[in-house]
Design a protein around this motif. Structure first.
Motif, PDB file in Angstrom:
ATOM      1  N   ALA A  46      42.327  30.372  33.564  1.00 31.47           N
ATOM      2  CA  ALA A  46      43.489  30.271  34.445  1.00 31.47           C
ATOM      3  C   ALA A  46      43.377  31.216  35.643  1.00 31.47           C
ATOM      4  O   ALA A  46      44.213  31.190  36.536  1.00 31.47           O
ATOM      5  N   GLY A  47      42.334  32.073  35.644  1.00 28.20           N
ATOM      6  CA  GLY A  47      42.129  32.986  36.754  1.00 28.20           C
ATOM      7  C   GLY A  47      42.701  34.373  36.543  1.00 28.20           C
ATOM      8  O   GLY A  47      42.789  35.160  37.484  1.00 28.20           O
ATOM      9  N   THR A  48      43.062  34.701  35.311  1.00 25.02           N
ATOM     10  CA  THR A  48      43.611  36.019  35.012  1.00 25.02           C
ATOM     11  C   THR A  48      42.481  36.983  34.682  1.00 25.02           C
ATOM     12  O   THR A  48      41.650  36.695  33.821  1.00 25.02           O
ATOM     13  N   LEU A  49      42.483  38.105  35.354  1.00 24.28           N
ATOM     14  CA  LEU A  49      41.499  39.144  35.106  1.00 24.28           C
ATOM     15  C   LEU A  49      41.914  39.904  33.848  1.00 24.28           C
ATOM     16  O   LEU A  49      43.057  40.330  33.715  1.00 24.28           O
ATOM     17  N   MET A  50      40.985  40.097  32.914  1.00 21.59           N
ATOM     18  CA  MET A  50      41.297  40.743  31.642  1.00 21.59           C
ATOM     19  C   MET A  50      41.314  42.270  31.737  1.00 21.59           C
ATOM     20  O   MET A  50      41.832  42.940  30.856  1.00 21.59           O
ATOM     21  N   ASN A  51      40.746  42.842  32.789  1.00 20.92           N
ATOM     22  CA  ASN A  51      40.741  44.285  33.040  1.00 20.92           C
ATOM     23  C   ASN A  51      40.096  45.099  31.928  1.00 20.92           C
ATOM     24  O   ASN A  51      40.518  46.220  31.638  1.00 20.92           O
ATOM     25  N   LEU A  52      39.065  44.564  31.298  1.00 25.84           N
ATOM     26  CA  LEU A  52      38.337  45.320  30.275  1.00 25.84           C
ATOM     27  C   LEU A  52      37.655  46.538  30.886  1.00 25.84           C
ATOM     28  O   LEU A  52      37.463  47.550  30.219  1.00 25.84           O
ATOM     29  N   SER A  53      37.286  46.438  32.153  1.00 28.68           N
ATOM     30  CA  SER A  53      36.600  47.557  32.811  1.00 28.68           C
ATOM     31  C   SER A  53      37.534  48.737  33.055  1.00 28.68           C
ATOM     32  O   SER A  53      37.078  49.827  33.387  1.00 28.68           O
TER      33      SER A  53
END
Length: 155
Positions: A46-53
């Protein structure tokens, strides 16, 4: 509890969510042949960044806290500029636009938004730190000078 991560020349990797974020990112870096110092992250369909970084305790946090099981994610490289505010996102899935046309645009938007925020903050900070200098006002002609100037122009 698994997810599918897409990268490279249409490669896929199924990964277990019951692992630490640090282990997942290290595994994915090896699979896609990234350097150990590279920052990677995931983007859902869906284009959502998961921000694991950006996970602060990547060595202790479980991946299942951030990802949804049975979902498909696209592996991306996070390229940070001089400060953590200026960030660019690059797809590690070749031909992203062919597989996910909307996601290619989304990555550009994410990159542009962080760069614009950085420029805005940097610009507003510069405006605040610059000393205010006033320019001397130009002398206004008096009514006598005005009338003399007008008379001189009518000749």
């Amino acid at each position: 509890m698994f997810v599918t991560v897409r990268y490279g020349a249409n490669c896929q990797e199924m990964v277990n969510l019951q692992c630490r974020v640090l282990i997942l990112t290290a595994h994915l870096k090896r699979k896609c042949q990234c350097r150990s110092e590279d920052h990677i992250d995931l983007l859902d369909e869906a284009g959502t960044l998961m921000n694991l970084s950006k996970v602060e305790n990547a060595a202790s946090e479980f991946t299942s806290k951030y990802l949804r099981e049975r979902e498909h994610y696209i592996l991306i490289r996070v390229v940070r500029g001089e400060s953590s505010e200026a960030t660019c996102y690059e797809s590690l899935l070749e031909n992203l636009g062919k597989h996910y046309p909307n996601l290619a645009d989304r990555l550009q938007q994410l990159s542009a938004n962080t760069q614009m925020r950085h420029q805005w903050r940097r610009g507003s900070l510069q405006r605040r730190t610059q000393p205010r200098t006033s320019t001397p006002a130009r002398p206004r002609p008096t009514s006598q000078k005005k009338s003399a100037e007008l008379k001189g122009t009518h000749r």
